[in-house]
Scaffold this active site. Sequence first.
Site, PDB file in Angstrom:
ATOM      1  CD  GLU A   1     119.768  10.244 132.270  1.00 33.03           C
ATOM      2  OE1 GLU A   1     119.482  11.432 131.906  1.00 33.03           O
ATOM      3  OE2 GLU A   1     120.231   9.766 131.563  1.00 33.03           O
TER       4      GLU A   1
ATOM      5  CD  GLU B   1     121.739  13.648 125.491  1.00 35.60           C
ATOM      6  OE1 GLU B   1     122.602  12.886 126.563  1.00 35.60           O
ATOM      7  OE2 GLU B   1     120.721  14.003 126.197  1.00 35.60           O
TER       8      GLU B   1
ATOM      9  N   GLY C   1     117.406   4.600 128.363  1.00 40.97           N
ATOM     10  CA  GLY C   1     118.055   4.241 129.706  1.00 40.97           C
ATOM     11  C   GLY C   1     117.515   5.045 130.770  1.00 40.97           C
TER      12      GLY C   1
ATOM     13  CD  GLU D   1     118.263  15.076 129.877  1.00 41.92           C
ATOM     14  OE1 GLU D   1     117.959  13.756 129.789  1.00 41.92           O
ATOM     15  OE2 GLU D   1     118.233  15.683 128.943  1.00 41.92           O
ATOM     16  CG  ASN D   2     111.810  13.834 133.147  1.00 41.84           C
ATOM     17  OD1 ASN D   2     111.626  14.074 131.881  1.00 41.84           O
ATOM     18  ND2 ASN D   2     111.893  12.642 133.618  1.00 41.84           N
TER      19      ASN D   2
HETATM   20 ZN   LIG Z   1     121.569  12.416 127.956  1.00 46.04          ZN
END
Ligand SMILES: [Zn+2]
Length: 868
Positions: free
Chosen positions: A310, A332, A273, A276-277
Amino acid sequence: MADVRVNAEAPQNPAHTETRREDYRPPDWLVPETELRFTLGIEKTRVQSKLKVERNPEGAPGAPLLLNGDDLKPVGVWIDGARSDDWSMKGSDLLIPLDGDSHEIGIETEISPAANSKLMGLYASNGMLCTQCEAQGFRRITFFPDRPDVLSKYRVRMDADKAQFPILLTNGNPVATGEGDGRHWAEWEDPFPKPSYLFALVAGDLKANRDTFTSMSGRKVDLGIWVREADLPKTAHAMASLKQAMQWDEETYGREYDLDLFNIVAVSDFNMGAMENKGLNIFNSAYILADQDTATDVDFDNIARVVAHEYFHNWSGDRVTCRDWFQLSLKEGFTVFRDQSFSADIGSPAVKRIDDVRTLRMIQFQEDSGPLAHPVRPDSYIEISNFYTATIYNKGAELIRMMKTVLGPKKFRAGTDLYFERHDGEAATCDDFVKALEDASGVDLTHLKLWYSQAGTPHVTARLEQDGGKAKLHLGQIVPPTPGQPVKKPMAIPLKTALIGKASGAEIAPERLIMLEEAEQTVEFDNVGEAALLSINRSFSAPVVMDVERGDGELEKLAASDTDPFARYEAIQELMLRWLAATANGETVDSGAVLQAVGGTLRSNQLDPAFKAEAILPPSESLIGDRMAVIDPDAIHAAREQLRSAIGKELAGELSNAQLGGGQPGEDLSKEAKGARRLRTIALNLLAAGDPDKGAQLAKAQFDSADNMTDRQGALVVLASLDAPEREQALKAFYDRYEDDPLVIDKWFAVQASAQRADTVDQVQALAEHAKFAITNPNRLRSIAAAFGMNQWAFHDASGRGYRFLADLILKADKVNPQVAARMVPPFGRWRRFEEKRAAMMRAELERMLETPGLSKDLYEQLSKSLA
Ligand SMILES: [Zn+2]
């Protein structure tokens, strides 16, 4: 030394090795600083890295430096500035023997983004370059200790053709730029040490929707959402959602953003999806782009949810990361819990909870009761990409929710504050998280920790026994065996419970939290003033299967009066499920109580439309299957159609009111307008089941007059399952209108793959040959494969053609993108639950796939586990 091009996924060798949690060892070498230079090109990109490496006192003494690689070969290696030949390949990794405790290692590699169809590492998408590094994509860019517990400060220089790649982005803040000879370069620095999986880079011809956010300490943050120029008008909702999420995280968790810049980029080819860098989130365009003409209310809600998710990772994931991938749920599970709470706060909490529980039951409960079941903190994996599952994410979130329920909001917040403070800048474990909650609250959470290690969904039985003013609640629990865990211990199960008066409908024993910790337990209630009804697992306080002894009359009463909206929803759904399962088993049962409950819900003046819509929607065919000893898809489908038709006929008046009265201006995105639209389409759906000809006309009218995608797609979904000329007309009109919009064409594919028709297998076969079907694009592939795999009646077509179709598609996809292919396997995993003939055909397809030469390890793991 030359034959170093070893593919880590060695297709000729199916003995893929397992990684085990108990084998964790601290890294032998640390990399405090990393410098990367990219000379970017679609066909060829040169990567020069300079790593400052230091021996880890906690590592093995004298160990060589091991740098992970995948499909890479070094063009050159330098040790402390001098070119060196003193290295070797160990499989696909680079091994450098080193004396002393500190060195500078230089490595040059060359990669081809255009040839990277796995979409892991650096790849090309629509003329741009972008990265995906979680979990192990960075090792496809350069050699590195590619594990989450090696945190490094990055300085990155990107050099590219200026016309082709006018925009260059990476993590952190820009520090220098320059240009000449048609090329340009930019150098960026990220002040926060991070693991390699959070590295990101984007180069392309992009335009930004820019805005700013002033954080709680008064810092001005520049925000940018980068897309192709034509898509700019579709970014407003994502930007508003981002600002809402930033403020929510400050107010709810005290977490403030920490860089001057926050960028989001939308790409069309993406395995997940979003990612999150640090400072540069990369998104599947499906979770950014929306306007009223092309996106449904569900799309709008998903965008808000994923943008928030994110963003929240900046703390729960980036600032505090995972020690190893077995701890994936640390970031997560917690972050899903955070995004669920955010969505509840900005929308309708009851409807959000219903929605989350439906997802949990349809995906996670099935996973947890099948061959791919695993604990929230797994013990081993062959391919970590296969563990981005509903168990890690959604059951992980339920576990965090249970801890919050036990602690209460204040102590929970004190616990998360301590967690962030204690582990900021570190790689932590699930145990560290629980310890911080315990230390801050003074509450022992040992009993809940079993949820991390024991797989399987607990089954809880409940029976209320009343004698005058005293009532006894008898509880029992069983956790079914799962792969590798034949015998289970009793779990700690927090059950919010109340008693409702049978005559008064009032709460006669207020809600209390009962902890079920034994295999069997009895709880007493005093001063029960009247005959009582049991309202249990209110708001779904524990992720368990409940089997409560209650008659249809009692459920009907609870459906009309339970004081907890979730429990009220459950009562209606339970009534329907009982009727559906009995009918599918060939029993003749009276539908009076069901129709009463649905009618009462529709007529209620107190309930809002969104709740009504969820409550009257009959349970999915897969949920009905879960109730049956042996799943017979035809019998289940027939039973559900019978119920839908009965509701449509009996309650035609109420449903027509909801359908006709549900028209809301498309630009109105308030929860009231969204709820009215949702009820409108569900009412249409049931009306069409009661009278298909009239339904087709009504649906076509809704389709033609819609000023928004929710109404338009809702009508199309109804038409897609009907045999009427309006079906073809609407499908064609929809296609012609949106031919050039890939996200909407994904919907067009998915609507047909989800259709409840006897010829859906033929339809999906034709769709897979359609000019716009592309196996290389994960969204397009999922629009057929995921939708069809979830379509129980069609996928399990008695001929077995559905199995053959999906298996062939999986094998084709595996050659292109193993990660996405492996995620298409779960519908096959439930073969043991089906009647004999189907079970044999499913098993045969699994075996055929497994025997195919050259399987990826991703697919190998899913197939072999599904057969075990
Ligand atoms: Zn995540």
